[in-house]
Design a protein around this motif. Structure first.
Motif, PDB file in Angstrom:
ATOM      1  N   UNK A  49       0.851  -1.189   0.000  1.00 44.35           N
ATOM      2  CA  UNK A  49       0.000   0.000   0.000  1.00 44.35           C
ATOM      3  C   UNK A  49       0.889   1.241   0.000  1.00 44.35           C
ATOM      4  N   UNK A  50       0.637   2.131  -0.948  1.00 42.58           N
ATOM      5  CA  UNK A  50       1.434   3.348  -1.076  1.00 42.58           C
ATOM      6  C   UNK A  50       0.567   4.547  -0.725  1.00 42.58           C
ATOM      7  N   UNK A  51       0.862   5.171   0.411  1.00 35.93           N
ATOM      8  CA  UNK A  51       0.140   6.365   0.835  1.00 35.93           C
ATOM      9  C   UNK A  51       0.636   7.573   0.034  1.00 35.93           C
ATOM     10  N   UNK A  52      -0.195   8.603  -0.068  1.00 40.00           N
ATOM     11  CA  UNK A  52       0.205   9.820  -0.786  1.00 40.00           C
ATOM     12  C   UNK A  52       1.514  10.399  -0.262  1.00 40.00           C
ATOM     13  N   UNK A  53       1.702  10.317   1.034  1.00 41.40           N
ATOM     14  CA  UNK A  53       2.885  10.927   1.645  1.00 41.40           C
ATOM     15  C   UNK A  53       4.186  10.361   1.087  1.00 41.40           C
TER      16      UNK A  53
ATOM     17  N   UNK B 143     -24.958   9.537  -2.250  1.00 41.22           N
ATOM     18  CA  UNK B 143     -25.134   8.292  -1.495  1.00 41.22           C
ATOM     19  C   UNK B 143     -25.621   7.125  -2.360  1.00 41.22           C
ATOM     20  N   UNK B 144     -25.781   7.370  -3.669  1.00 33.95           N
ATOM     21  CA  UNK B 144     -26.090   6.277  -4.590  1.00 33.95           C
ATOM     22  C   UNK B 144     -24.882   5.909  -5.455  1.00 33.95           C
ATOM     23  N   UNK B 145     -23.704   6.408  -5.091  1.00 32.98           N
ATOM     24  CA  UNK B 145     -22.493   6.159  -5.868  1.00 32.98           C
ATOM     25  C   UNK B 145     -21.532   5.299  -5.050  1.00 32.98           C
ATOM     26  N   UNK B 146     -21.079   4.190  -5.617  1.00 38.04           N
ATOM     27  CA  UNK B 146     -20.045   3.371  -4.986  1.00 38.04           C
ATOM     28  C   UNK B 146     -18.696   4.027  -5.281  1.00 38.04           C
ATOM     29  N   UNK B 147     -17.989   4.418  -4.229  1.00 41.61           N
ATOM     30  CA  UNK B 147     -16.708   5.113  -4.386  1.00 41.61           C
ATOM     31  C   UNK B 147     -15.599   4.333  -3.671  1.00 41.61           C
ATOM     32  N   UNK B 148     -14.557   3.997  -4.422  1.00 40.24           N
ATOM     33  CA  UNK B 148     -13.387   3.308  -3.855  1.00 40.24           C
ATOM     34  C   UNK B 148     -12.082   3.992  -4.244  1.00 40.24           C
ATOM     35  N   UNK B 149     -12.176   5.074  -5.022  1.00 37.01           N
ATOM     36  CA  UNK B 149     -10.983   5.710  -5.574  1.00 37.01           C
ATOM     37  C   UNK B 149     -10.013   6.151  -4.481  1.00 37.01           C
ATOM     38  N   UNK B 150     -10.514   6.476  -3.301  1.00 39.59           N
ATOM     39  CA  UNK B 150      -9.650   6.948  -2.225  1.00 39.59           C
ATOM     40  C   UNK B 150      -8.653   5.875  -1.785  1.00 39.59           C
ATOM     41  N   UNK B 151      -9.038   4.618  -1.907  1.00 42.15           N
ATOM     42  CA  UNK B 151      -8.200   3.517  -1.422  1.00 42.15           C
ATOM     43  C   UNK B 151      -7.431   2.789  -2.523  1.00 42.15           C
ATOM     44  N   UNK B 152      -7.866   2.923  -3.762  1.00 37.45           N
ATOM     45  CA  UNK B 152      -7.266   2.138  -4.847  1.00 37.45           C
ATOM     46  C   UNK B 152      -6.606   2.985  -5.921  1.00 37.45           C
ATOM     47  N   UNK B 153      -6.921   4.278  -5.989  1.00 37.60           N
ATOM     48  CA  UNK B 153      -6.487   5.079  -7.117  1.00 37.60           C
ATOM     49  C   UNK B 153      -7.184   4.607  -8.381  1.00 37.60           C
TER      50      UNK B 153
ATOM     51  N   UNK C 184      -6.177   8.773  -1.751  1.00 36.20           N
ATOM     52  CA  UNK C 184      -5.378   8.821  -0.526  1.00 36.20           C
ATOM     53  C   UNK C 184      -4.274   7.786  -0.516  1.00 36.20           C
ATOM     54  N   UNK C 185      -4.535   6.663  -1.201  1.00 37.36           N
ATOM     55  CA  UNK C 185      -3.563   5.571  -1.243  1.00 37.36           C
ATOM     56  C   UNK C 185      -3.867   4.689  -2.437  1.00 37.36           C
ATOM     57  N   UNK C 186      -2.945   3.820  -2.763  1.00 37.85           N
ATOM     58  CA  UNK C 186      -3.145   2.852  -3.834  1.00 37.85           C
ATOM     59  C   UNK C 186      -2.252   1.639  -3.560  1.00 37.85           C
ATOM     60  N   UNK C 187      -2.492   0.552  -4.291  1.00 37.60           N
ATOM     61  CA  UNK C 187      -1.694  -0.662  -4.145  1.00 37.60           C
ATOM     62  C   UNK C 187      -0.790  -0.825  -5.360  1.00 37.60           C
ATOM     63  N   UNK C 188       0.441  -1.255  -5.117  1.00 36.03           N
ATOM     64  CA  UNK C 188       1.371  -1.541  -6.207  1.00 36.03           C
ATOM     65  C   UNK C 188       1.781  -3.012  -6.158  1.00 36.03           C
ATOM     66  N   UNK C 189       1.845  -3.615  -7.343  1.00 37.74           N
ATOM     67  CA  UNK C 189       2.284  -5.010  -7.447  1.00 37.74           C
ATOM     68  C   UNK C 189       3.733  -5.135  -6.988  1.00 37.74           C
TER      69      UNK C 189
END
Length: 323
Positions: A18-22, A269-279, A42-47
């Motif tokens: 997991x790569x945080x923005x910082x 509240x009808x939108x599924x949002x995951x961009x903050x955790x996955x990019x 806010x963060x994303x995962x890298x292989x």
């Protein structure tokens, strides 16, 4: 009686790192606040080193098969959406087929960048409706970290790696929008805009290349085209916005996600949002969001869902389905 391609299983996989923005503050002129304010990320995962797109895809596929209660040899076909296949050939889909121990059927890749999963889902739907397959494993998987220019703060902070998958099965329906399954789809592309989002390399140029993007131009096209394709797909079944339970958009940028929802007249509240955790995980983002949405208890059987995505090409499209 009408055949509908119905989701009977869903799953995803994210790499361990997991790569945080910082972390980007150490090498780029950027800050956590700058990235969040412009993208919502806010963060994303890298292989990991040596971890390939097919590795991620296989793990997501196994999760989806387990959710459906099926074995790989219960599947007739694999359609894998990716722009970051392991090799020039064979397809990543055939590598996944082998890893799963699937000895029959057929497998192929679809390349439409961030719109890839919508394209793959539409192709899988056609295979089922035409009788070519009864069950299709549809995967979106990417390792976009392999394409980044780590000196370009406008792109390298936006993308992540991951995979998501769904199992589609042909089931009988009544031919109405009350049926479960894929109800409508709309696909588009316009190569005139190929230069605003692309990778500056490839096989015939003998260079892998890096992702290049004109962010303001992409944003300008995104909201209008995403709202338009969703509206067109909904119109094919005379569906109105108030019938939508969830919009599951391509997770590229929170401003695009919010802008599209507003244009469609849908509350946040009808939108599924995951961009903050996955990019932005490109073709993986919609199936990832579907899987996470189910895990959270948001998406339930019978829910009406609209998915939409836009990516390099430009290519864009939408799918309407009842879960």
């Amino acid at each position: 009686m009408t055949i509908r391609a119905t989701v009977i299983g869903v799953g995803h996989y994210l790499p361990d790192r997991i790569v945080e923005n910082a972390e980007f503050e150490e090498t780029l002129e950027t800050t956590d606040e700058w990235i969040k304010s412009r993208s919502g990320i806010e963060r994303r995962h890298f292989a990991a080193e040596g971890q390939t797109t097919s590795d991620l895809a296989t793990r997501a596929a196994r999760a989806a098969l387990a959710d459906a209660g099926l074995d790989a040899n219960d599947i007739d076909a694999i359609v894998l959406a990716t722009s970051t296949a392991d090799l020039t050939f064979p397809s990543a889909a055939t590598i996944v087929q082998s890893e799963l121990g699937m000895t029959g059927g057929f497998a192929f890749d679809v390349q439409a960048v961030c719109a890839g999963f919508v394209y793959a889902l539409t192709n899988a739907n056609a295979l089922i409706l035409s009788g070519q397959a009864k069950r299709v494993l549809v995967i979106g998987a990417e390792t976009f970290s392999k394409l980044m220019d780590w000196t370009d703060r406008g792109t390298c902070v936006l993308f992540g790696d991951g995979a998501g998958a769904v199992v589609l099965e042909g089931q009988d329906g009544q031919g109405t929008k009350e049926d479960r399954g894929i109800l409508a789809a709309d696909l588009n592309s316009d190569g005139r805009y190929k230069d605003i989002l692309y990778v500056d390399g490839g096989v015939s140029t003998n260079d892998t290349g890096h992702l290049r993007m004109q962010g303001k131009e992409v944003f300008r096209h995104a909201v209008e085209k995403l709202a338009s394709t969703a509206t067109t797909a909904m119109g094919k079944i005379d569906m109105t916005a108030d019938e939508i339970d969830w919009i599951v958009p391509h997770q590229a940028n929170i401003r695009i996600i919010n802008g599209t929802a507003k244009k469609l007249g849908l509350p946040r509240d009808k939108v599924i949002v995951t961009v903050q955790d996955h990019g932005n995980t490109s073709a993986a983002s919609i199936p990832l969001a579907l899987s996470v949405g189910k895990q959270r208890g948001q998406i339930k059987p019978g829910d009406m869902i609209v998915t939409e995505a836009i990516g390099g090409g430009l290519a864009w499209g939408a799918v309407v389905l009842r879960w």
